[in-house]
Design an enzyme around this catalytic site. Structure first.
Site, PDB file in Angstrom:
ATOM      1  N   ASP A 245       0.877  -1.160   0.000  1.00 51.39           N
ATOM      2  CA  ASP A 245       0.000   0.000   0.000  1.00 51.39           C
ATOM      3  C   ASP A 245       0.925   1.223   0.000  1.00 51.39           C
ATOM      4  O   ASP A 245       2.109   1.128   0.319  1.00 51.39           O
ATOM      5  CB  ASP A 245      -0.952  -0.005   1.205  1.00 51.39           C
ATOM      6  CG  ASP A 245      -2.145   0.924   0.955  1.00 51.39           C
ATOM      7  OD1 ASP A 245      -2.075   1.767   0.037  1.00 51.39           O
ATOM      8  OD2 ASP A 245      -3.151   0.823   1.681  1.00 51.39           O
TER       9      ASP A 245
HETATM   10  C1  BGC Z   1      -5.017   3.296   0.020  1.00 47.59           C
HETATM   11  C2  BGC Z   1      -5.062   2.344  -1.156  1.00 47.59           C
HETATM   12  C3  BGC Z   1      -4.846   3.115  -2.432  1.00 47.59           C
HETATM   13  C4  BGC Z   1      -3.513   3.829  -2.337  1.00 47.59           C
HETATM   14  C5  BGC Z   1      -3.169   4.635  -3.577  1.00 47.59           C
HETATM   15  C6  BGC Z   1      -3.771   4.145   0.021  1.00 47.59           C
HETATM   16  O1  BGC Z   1      -3.819   5.136   0.987  1.00 47.59           O
HETATM   17  O2  BGC Z   1      -5.094   2.571   1.229  1.00 47.59           O
HETATM   18  O3  BGC Z   1      -6.287   1.671  -1.186  1.00 47.59           O
HETATM   19  O4  BGC Z   1      -4.900   2.237  -3.523  1.00 47.59           O
HETATM   20  O5  BGC Z   1      -3.545   4.724  -1.237  1.00 47.59           O
HETATM   21  O6  BGC Z   1      -3.993   5.738  -3.675  1.00 47.59           O
END
Ligand code: BGC
Length: 801
Positions: A245
């Site tokens: 993530d």
């Molecule tokens: C989220 C993800 C997301 C990523 C990119 C993170 O903060 O938890 O679900 O895909 O950011 O935006």
């Protein structure tokens, strides 16, 4: 060169073979450069070696491709894309075939924008309805979540772009998400929190999986070899790439060792020295870096090959996608209660109350925020539907942004309702109430919305309440109204879909994919939810959602699987046949009403006796049926070993206890239409294990479930790299530093235009940012050493009392 004797290489394997060849030629520096992003959304290219750069971006219910400044919280604009209903609504359709179609449309838009991987679906379990990201997840049940996610992945990938199953694993609250330790017993982890991922991996072969921010049992999810390699790859056969993530990597050496291939976003070489040293010292196997690098190359090659194999001359059909979004929204709309006021007559005077009728609440805030190609409002759709045969008396009732009403707004609403044949009140949660980044404080509607419902219902008993919200709310005003529709978040066509359902042009096709409790306090998960800054204990073990309500005898307001139709169904002739653990179940469903409609046939398994603790019943199959008036169909479903199994921790495997099981077929978890008992013989033994005596395990019971003492939560001080910006305030002078950092972020992000919902989210997200992220995003200006030295000084200062 291909010779006649070589077997043709399939598209699926060719990139892997080519990637391995390329990786074998690279230097360590080149390998290291590939396993971290080039920037916020793109991987690094190595042109001389034929490795292209690809883009990965959100996701999950629409493409969010930022053309300009990048951020991962939806702040900056993205290219217009169809905003399909979020997962909360798609999950409520209980219709994998429809979700797959949505996936294919998403895939098509993604490919056209030259994006390689769409970051979704999300399929974490709704452990508590107040979870701020519940709108991005399908269900409280792992089977339904897994089937929905698999369908979405199949759809996306059918268009030649990768899907990304996220967030793996046990990421079930937003508060403190970036350094929270989820403490959960292994059986619960397997049966509740991993099963959905397992189904998605096995049934749809996602190209990528995203590891979660949180820790699981003391280990960052991205550093868990057990999760990322032993379970995901070795047990489930995952062959794709694991991506972090965004900013989740806490230790790159440990994460490479665990099986995390790609770090996102770019960390600009911040880890390279550390990883290199570990390889030289033999504490990290060089093969781990080779494997990660090979998978990054393979993904990039695959994306490019799939794109090249397709003709993208024509733009995606946004009209058709809008129509599909409308169908999906209606199919996920749940009719909770109806005294006969619905469907509405196509003529007469309708009071339409509530600012959401004009300013729809149709998606959630955060990284999933889509810039829709268009946006339907219920007000316009209703006026168009009534045409010359009726009148819409619109009264806003409250402010769409804050949810606040005034005496004048309430009076206008009451007057409109009194003057109309029927009143439709649109209420719910304003955007600032729920978002990625924080959890709801409670499950209440804004008090002003409850007041508005009461005012309108007292003026007109034929009142329909329509809820727009991303997760369950308490409904204690139900008695005074004629009908309740839970429309969740309908995506860009939600306004039209709602009008379709109100007038019966579409069936309210949704069934609850989550239980709606009477009060949040009833839930076993409630006392251990977002209640500590560094740890959450899953003391309710398996008892989440209906598993809790049904096992511990606590009635929900509306049960899992519930949802009314405009027609009626009868179930007959249930048959159960089979041998061992392979059981075939069939039942005939007849539409006994006078109009077409749909129902979801749900199959639950109940163990009549068990030596280990088990939920009262569990969903093990489902099928959506569409039937014309008077039509019948026979639905067949199969059960298998896993449908009866529990996870036996001592034996590290799934085991079935011999004995009698009741197979229940129903239209909801509590409307069981037919049941039959079968004797299952698997000839396996299930090890004896600890069982909680009450819904919320005591410390002794929880320790027994965990098989170890309940771990102490990590203290907030001394500060360390995983401490958050909010934690700085724990030490003297830290507060000033924290303010300075937050002000710097605010300045960088140019928040002047941010609305209250966006602000609330950003405040939460920034406060929760781990200090290590300062290094990772500093583009080489700040080193870990410098940050650790600064923390060392701060730690010498007195703590705040
Ligand atoms: C989220 C993800 C997301 C990523 C990119 C993170 O903060 O938890 O679900 O895909 O950011 O935006």
């Amino acid at each position: 060169m291909t010779t006649m004797h070589e077997a043709p290489v399939s598209l699926a394997t060719a990139p892997d073979v080519a990637a391995a060849r390329i990786a074998a030629r690279l230097t360590r520096e080149q390998k290291l450069s590939l396993v971290s992003g080039a920037d916020f959304w793109n991987t690094r290219a190595l042109e001389a070696e034929g490795v292209p750069s690809i883009m990965l971006t959100d996701g999950p219910h629409g493409l969010r491709k930022q053309a300009g400044e990048a951020d991962h919280v939806g702040l900056n604009d993205s290219v217009p894309a169809t905003c399909f209903p979020p997962a909360v609504t798609l999950g409520s359709t209980w219709d994998p075939a429809l979700i797959e179609q949505v996936g294919a449309a998403l895939g098509r838009e993604t490919r056209t924008e030259k994006v390689g991987v769409l970051l979704g679906p999300g399929l974490n379990i709704k452990r508590h309805p107040a979870g701020g990201r519940g709108f991005e997840y399908f269900s409280e049940d792992p089977l339904l979540s897994g089937k929905a996610a698999a369908a979405m992945v199949r759809g996306i990938q059918s268009e030649g772009v990768g899907a990304c199953v996220k967030h793996f694993a046990a990421n079930n609250q937003e508060a403190y998400r970036m350094r929270l330790d989820t403490v959960v017993d292994e059986r619960t982890l397997r049966e509740i929190y991993l099963t959905g991922f397992e189904i998605a991996v096995k049934e749809s072969a996602p190209w990528t999986v995203m590891c979660a921010y949180n820790l699981v049992n003391g280990e960052h999810a991205g550093e868990s070899r057990a999760l990322l390699t032993e379970i995901l790859r070795d047990e489930w056969g995952f062959e794709g790439l694991v991506v972090s993530d965004w900013l989740a990597v806490a230790d790159r050496t440990a994460s490479l060792d665990a099986g995390l291939d790609l770090e996102m976003p770019a960390s600009h070489g911040a880890w390279d020295k550390q990883v290199g040293k570990a390889i030289d010292a033999g504490t990290l196997d060089a093969a781990a870096l080779d494997g990660a690098c090979t998978r990054v190359i393979a993904l990039a090659l695959r994306v490019v090959a799939e794109r090249a194999a397709r003709d993208d001359a024509a733009a995606p059909d946004h009209e058709a996608h809008h129509a599909l979004a409308r169908t999906a929204a209606a199919a996920g709309t749940v009719l909770l209660a109806n005294d006969g006021v619905l469907p509405l007559a196509a003529a007469g005077r309708v009071a339409l109350v509530g600012a959401f009728a004009e300013t729809p609440r149709y998606q959630g805030a955060g990284s999933s925020l889509v810039n829709p190609t268009r946006l339907d409002s219920a007000r316009e759709a209703m006026a168009a539907r009534l045409g010359g045969s009726g009148t819409v008396l619109y009264a806003p009732g409250y402010d769409a942004e804050t949810g606040a009403t005034t005496p004048d707004l309430v009076r206008d609403a009451r007057e409109a309702a009194a003057a109309a044949d029927v009143a439709v009140v649109m209420v719910g949660l304003p955007a600032s109430y729920e978002s990625e980044g924080f959890d709801r404080k409670d499950l209440r509607l804004p008090a002003d919305h409850e007041e508005l419902i009461r005012a309108v219902a007292s003026a007109n008993p034929r009142t329909v309440v329509v809820l727009s919200n991303g997760g369950a709310v308490e409904i204690d005003w139900a008695d005074g109204v004629g009908a309740i529709i839970e429309s969740y978040l309908g995506g860009q066509a939600g306004g039209s879909a709602l009008v379709d359902v109100l007038f019966g042009d579409a069936e309210p096709g949704g069934r609850l994919a989550e239980s709606i409790p009477v009060r949040a306090q009833d839930l076993a998960s409630h006392s251990n939810f977002a209640n500590h800054p560094t740890q959450v204990q899953y003391r309710e073990s398996l008892y989440v959602g209906y598993r809790f309500h049904d096992t511990w005898g606590v009635d929900p307001r509306f049960c899992f699987g519930h949802g009314l139709s405009y027609t009626t169904f009868e179930y007959s002739d249930m048959r159960v046949t089979g041998e061992g653990t392979d059981v075939a179940v069939s039942v005939t469903v007849t539409n006994t009403g006078d109009r077409a409609g749909s129902d979801v046939v749900q199959l639950y398994v109940h163990a009549l006796a068990s030596t280990v603790h088990r939920p009262e019943q569990e969903l093990k199959g489902f099928r959506k049926v569409h039937l014309e008036a008077g039509e019948s169909t026979t639905v067949s479903m199969t059960l298998e070993h896993r449908s009866f199994a529990v996870y036996d921790v001592a034996a590290s495997g799934w085991r079935v206890e011999d004995g009698a099981y009741e197979i229940r077929v129903g239209s909801s978890s509590r409307l069981i239409r037919s049941a039959a008992t079968v004797d299952i013989v698997a000839a396996e033994t299930v090890s004896a294990s600890a069982a909680p005596v009450q819904a919320i395990a005591t410390s002794a019971e929880f320790a027994a479930l965990l098989g170890r003492p309940v771990p102490e939560p990590r203290p907030l001080t001394p500060l360390h790299l995983d401490s958050t910006i909010a934690d700085l305030a724990e030490v003297r002078l830290g507060g000033a530093l924290q303010k300075r950092l937050l002000a710097m972020f605010a300045e960088k992000m140019d928040l002047d235009d941010a609305d209250p919902a966006m602000r609330a989210m950003l405040d939460a997200i920034m406060g929760q940012m781990p200090l290590r992220a300062l290094v990772l995003s500093s583009e080489g200006k700040l080193s870990f050493g410098a940050l650790e030295a600064a923390l060392g000084v701060l730690n010498l200062l007195p703590r705040k009392k």
